[in-house]
Structures are given as C-alpha cells and as structure tokens.
Design a protein around this motif. Structure first.
Motif, mmCIF file in Angstrom:
data_model
loop_
_atom_site.group_PDB
_atom_site.id
_atom_site.type_symbol
_atom_site.label_atom_id
_atom_site.label_comp_id
_atom_site.label_asym_id
_atom_site.label_seq_id
_atom_site.Cartn_x
_atom_site.Cartn_y
_atom_site.Cartn_z
ATOM 1 N N ASN A 247 0.840 -1.196 0.000
ATOM 2 C CA ASN A 247 0.000 0.000 0.000
ATOM 3 C C ASN A 247 0.879 1.252 0.000
ATOM 4 O O ASN A 247 1.863 1.332 0.738
ATOM 5 C CB ASN A 247 -0.912 0.014 1.226
ATOM 6 C CG ASN A 247 -1.950 -1.087 1.186
ATOM 7 O OD1 ASN A 247 -2.326 -1.561 0.116
ATOM 8 N ND2 ASN A 247 -2.407 -1.510 2.349
ATOM 9 N N THR B 228 -2.414 2.033 -7.323
ATOM 10 C CA THR B 228 -3.757 2.544 -7.600
ATOM 11 C C THR B 228 -3.698 3.850 -8.384
ATOM 12 O O THR B 228 -4.518 4.085 -9.279
ATOM 13 C CB THR B 228 -4.534 2.725 -6.285
ATOM 14 O OG1 THR B 228 -4.697 1.438 -5.658
ATOM 15 C CG2 THR B 228 -5.902 3.333 -6.541
ATOM 16 N N THR C 194 -12.706 -0.854 -9.599
ATOM 17 C CA THR C 194 -11.993 -0.377 -8.428
ATOM 18 C C THR C 194 -12.077 -1.392 -7.299
ATOM 19 O O THR C 194 -12.971 -2.251 -7.278
ATOM 20 C CB THR C 194 -12.581 0.966 -7.965
ATOM 21 O OG1 THR C 194 -11.941 1.362 -6.769
ATOM 22 C CG2 THR C 194 -14.074 0.839 -7.695
ATOM 23 N N GLN C 195 -11.163 -1.276 -6.339
ATOM 24 C CA GLN C 195 -11.218 -2.164 -5.172
ATOM 25 C C GLN C 195 -12.289 -1.719 -4.182
ATOM 26 O O GLN C 195 -12.663 -2.471 -3.282
ATOM 27 C CB GLN C 195 -9.859 -2.204 -4.476
ATOM 28 C CG GLN C 195 -9.386 -0.884 -3.905
ATOM 29 C CD GLN C 195 -8.082 -0.995 -3.149
ATOM 30 O OE1 GLN C 195 -7.982 -1.747 -2.192
ATOM 31 N NE2 GLN C 195 -7.067 -0.267 -3.594
ATOM 32 N N TYR C 196 -12.800 -0.502 -4.350
ATOM 33 C CA TYR C 196 -13.764 0.039 -3.389
ATOM 34 C C TYR C 196 -15.196 -0.172 -3.867
ATOM 35 O O TYR C 196 -15.486 -0.131 -5.064
ATOM 36 C CB TYR C 196 -13.506 1.527 -3.172
ATOM 37 C CG TYR C 196 -12.091 1.828 -2.749
ATOM 38 C CD1 TYR C 196 -11.642 1.477 -1.481
ATOM 39 C CD2 TYR C 196 -11.208 2.434 -3.629
ATOM 40 C CE1 TYR C 196 -10.335 1.737 -1.096
ATOM 41 C CE2 TYR C 196 -9.894 2.706 -3.247
ATOM 42 C CZ TYR C 196 -9.468 2.351 -1.977
ATOM 43 O OH TYR C 196 -8.179 2.602 -1.607
ATOM 44 N N ASP C 197 -16.098 -0.381 -2.929
ATOM 45 C CA ASP C 197 -17.509 -0.541 -3.255
ATOM 46 C C ASP C 197 -18.181 0.827 -3.309
ATOM 47 O O ASP C 197 -17.964 1.664 -2.426
ATOM 48 C CB ASP C 197 -18.208 -1.394 -2.200
ATOM 49 C CG ASP C 197 -17.819 -2.859 -2.277
ATOM 50 O OD1 ASP C 197 -17.201 -3.246 -3.292
ATOM 51 O OD2 ASP C 197 -18.125 -3.602 -1.331
ATOM 52 N N GLY C 198 -19.006 1.022 -4.349
ATOM 53 C CA GLY C 198 -19.782 2.253 -4.466
ATOM 54 C C GLY C 198 -20.934 2.022 -5.418
ATOM 55 O O GLY C 198 -20.867 2.404 -6.590
ATOM 56 N N LYS D 8 -19.200 -10.006 0.065
ATOM 57 C CA LYS D 8 -18.041 -9.280 -0.468
ATOM 58 C C LYS D 8 -17.576 -9.896 -1.788
ATOM 59 O O LYS D 8 -17.296 -9.178 -2.755
ATOM 60 C CB LYS D 8 -16.907 -9.305 0.559
ATOM 61 C CG LYS D 8 -15.559 -8.790 0.035
ATOM 62 C CD LYS D 8 -15.599 -7.322 -0.314
ATOM 63 C CE LYS D 8 -14.225 -6.812 -0.687
ATOM 64 N NZ LYS D 8 -14.226 -5.394 -1.101
ATOM 65 N N GLN E 288 -17.468 -8.139 -5.577
ATOM 66 C CA GLN E 288 -16.278 -8.119 -6.414
ATOM 67 C C GLN E 288 -16.598 -8.610 -7.825
ATOM 68 O O GLN E 288 -16.149 -8.039 -8.827
ATOM 69 C CB GLN E 288 -15.185 -8.997 -5.809
ATOM 70 C CG GLN E 288 -14.534 -8.446 -4.560
ATOM 71 C CD GLN E 288 -13.606 -7.284 -4.868
ATOM 72 O OE1 GLN E 288 -14.049 -6.145 -5.028
ATOM 73 N NE2 GLN E 288 -12.327 -7.568 -4.975
ATOM 74 N N LYS F 166 -18.739 -6.154 -9.958
ATOM 75 C CA LYS F 166 -17.889 -5.080 -10.497
ATOM 76 C C LYS F 166 -17.092 -5.578 -11.702
ATOM 77 O O LYS F 166 -16.924 -4.852 -12.693
ATOM 78 C CB LYS F 166 -16.952 -4.559 -9.406
ATOM 79 C CG LYS F 166 -17.631 -3.721 -8.343
ATOM 80 C CD LYS F 166 -16.631 -3.094 -7.388
ATOM 81 C CE LYS F 166 -15.946 -4.117 -6.517
ATOM 82 N NZ LYS F 166 -15.069 -3.511 -5.497
#
Length: 309
Positions: free
Chosen positions: A35, A40, A78-82, A133, A137, A140
């Motif tokens: 990280n 990203t 993306t790795q993020y949920d939205g 989860k 994934q 997406k």
C-alpha cells in the motif's frame, strides 16, 4: 499496445508516481507493491480517472484526453464498493451498458453475457445490498468486461473471493488474456502474482523498480546468490561434494531431510557441476529454483520489511 511515457503524478507536494515508462504487452500483467507504492494511482491514470501531472498514456492508439472513445477501449473495476442504492446486479451492469449507446437487444445480451461469465446468473435479480463481499467483487468485474474492452484494469480483484470463485475468476483472466486482451491487475499478495501473471511490474514509493517475467527479473539480480532446491537420496553426501567447488556459496540439508538447498552465484557452472556429480552414483530426483517467485524477487529489490507491509 499500452504505452506509458515519462508519467508522473503529484498531489500537491505529495508524490503519487514518478517518471514511469512502460510498454505493457497483451496477457495478464500484475502491478505489485505494498500500500502506498503507487499501484492505484497508476491504474486510475490508465483508466482515465486521473490525468498525469506530466507525461502521456496511449492505449491502443487512444489518449485518456479523448474520453468518449477511450472508455470504449478500457474496462475498470476499483477495489472500493460504491453501488447506487437499490439496484440489482443485472440493473447495475445493464445501466452501465446503456451509456455506450447499444441497442436495447444488444444491451440486454451483453449484460447477461458478462453476468454469466462471472458466475452470477442466479444472483443477478437480487439487490447488490444483499451480496457478499465476493459477489460484489464479481459484479464489479461483470460491469468492467460487459462492453468487451481490449484493456481491463482491475484493482485488487481477488479480495474477498472464496476458493472456488477465486479459481473461476483466475480462469476467466487467463481466458481473456488468451483472447488477446490486456488484463492489468494490482495485488499485494505475491503468491497470487506467481499463479496468474504473464508479466510483472514491481513498484515502490511511486517508482517502477523492475518489470518483466519473474524469472527474467530474478536473473538480473546479480548481487543475490541464486537458491536451488535439489531432491536426492543422499543430501549430506551431495553437500560434501559441492563444498569443494567455488560455485557454491552455501548448502544446507532441507528441513524434511530429503533434499538440499544450495545458494550459488554461478548458476550455469553449478548446473554443469551437478551433472558431473550425478554420474558418480547419487540419485537426483529433481532440481528447481527456490527463489524465482515474486515474493523473493521483491524482497531482494526492496527489502523484506517493506514487502510485508
């Protein structure tokens, strides 16, 4: 091709990535690093969501500065949920495809095709709010592949997947790569990189520190002796024979007692020596490199402390 030329991105005085020059081939390419390494940021620029502070990005002859055509070529997850509130999985993919101007029939066909490829047919009519989860994934991913992009950019796509879904998703990546697509994946789990990648880009603190096939990158690290695991019937005897020669830096019996772990700075000379010793009557079952995986290479380049963050 996917070409990144002298690309830097700064957030005020904070470095995102700096002086990145890459040509990414078709197949599966993994961006590797802890990280904060810049993975990203680089993916967001490839996806057209960020503009470089300097430098240029060209994907199949198109620039992110021409978004209407560029976004037809690129798929991104993306790795993020939205997720929009209240949508089912099918609606999430279907609404996205409508932005491309497909006919109603083509929109529906492509949506179901993507959902089926990601194993979500039975859950497609359920609301995403009730998905696990791993299912989030995969939906997406379904959206990212629905318009059949030539370049697929996936930020930590295997997070949260159970073993079966992980295996099925990796198989899909391989299929897309075999079809000639660029599948660009970020990961900080290095054993996954070894499992799926044709090509690896290693990053640290905003810089690309190595790229290529894992074995090719390992061969360029000349200051670290190569480790070789030898399975044989008499490992102690083999160790005594090897220590007589300057090619061998270290040799120790493996923990299971059925092999020998050898470190050498002269791999070619060592293998010739091993062939000669094998003719003396010792039974050698297998010989394999022990440190040409992504974990070992990253530790050699960056140091074990950062690679485990």
């Amino acid at each position: 091709m996917v070409a990144i030329e002298n690309v830097s991105k700064f957030y005020g005085e904070v470095l995102g990535v700096n002086k990145v020059n890459l040509v990414i081939p078709p197949g599966i390419t993994s961006l590797v690093g802890p990280n904060g390494s810049g993975k990203t940021t680089l993916m967001n620029m490839l996806a057209g969501l960020l503009q470089p502070t300097r430098g240029s990005i060209v994907v199949h002859g198109l620039s992110p500065k021409d978004p209407e055509r560029y976004f037809r070529t690129v798929g991104y997850a993306t790795q993020y949920d939205g997720f929009p509130s209240g949508l089912t999985g099918w609606q999430f993919v279907h609404c996205y495809l409508r932005l491309f101007g497909y006919s109603p029939a083509d929109t529906e066909r492509l949506a179901w095709e993507a959902i089926e490829r990601t194993g979500l047919r039975e859950a497609a009519e359920r609301k995403i709010a009730g998905y696990s989860k791993g299912m989030r994934q995969r939906i997406k991913l379904a959206q990212a592949i629905a318009h059949r992009p030539q370049v697929l950019i996936l930020d930590e796509p295997l997070n949260g997947l159970d073993p079966l879904a992980r295996a099925e998703t990796i198989a899909l990546f391989r299929q897309l790569g075999a079809e000639g697509s660029h599948v660009i994946i970020s990961s900080h789990i290095l054993h996954e990189v070894d499992l799926i990648s044709d090509h690896v880009i290693m990053m640290s603190q905003g810089y690309v520190v190595a790229e290529g096939q894992i074995k090719g990158v390992r061969d360029e690290i000349l200051d670290q002796p190569m480790q070789v695991l030898i399975r044989c019937d008499r490992p102690k005897y083999l160790a005594s024979r090897l220590f007589d020669h300057e090619q061998v830096v270290e040799a120790k019996v493996h923990a299971d007692g059925a092999g020998l772990l050898v470190r050498t700075r002269h791999a070619e000379g060592f293998y010739k020596l091993l062939n000669h010793i094998a003719l003396t009557g010792i039974t050698i079952e297998s010989v394999a490199p022990a440190d040409d995986d992504a974990q070992s290479v990253y530790e050699y380049l960056i140091g074990s402390e950062e690679s485990t963050k």
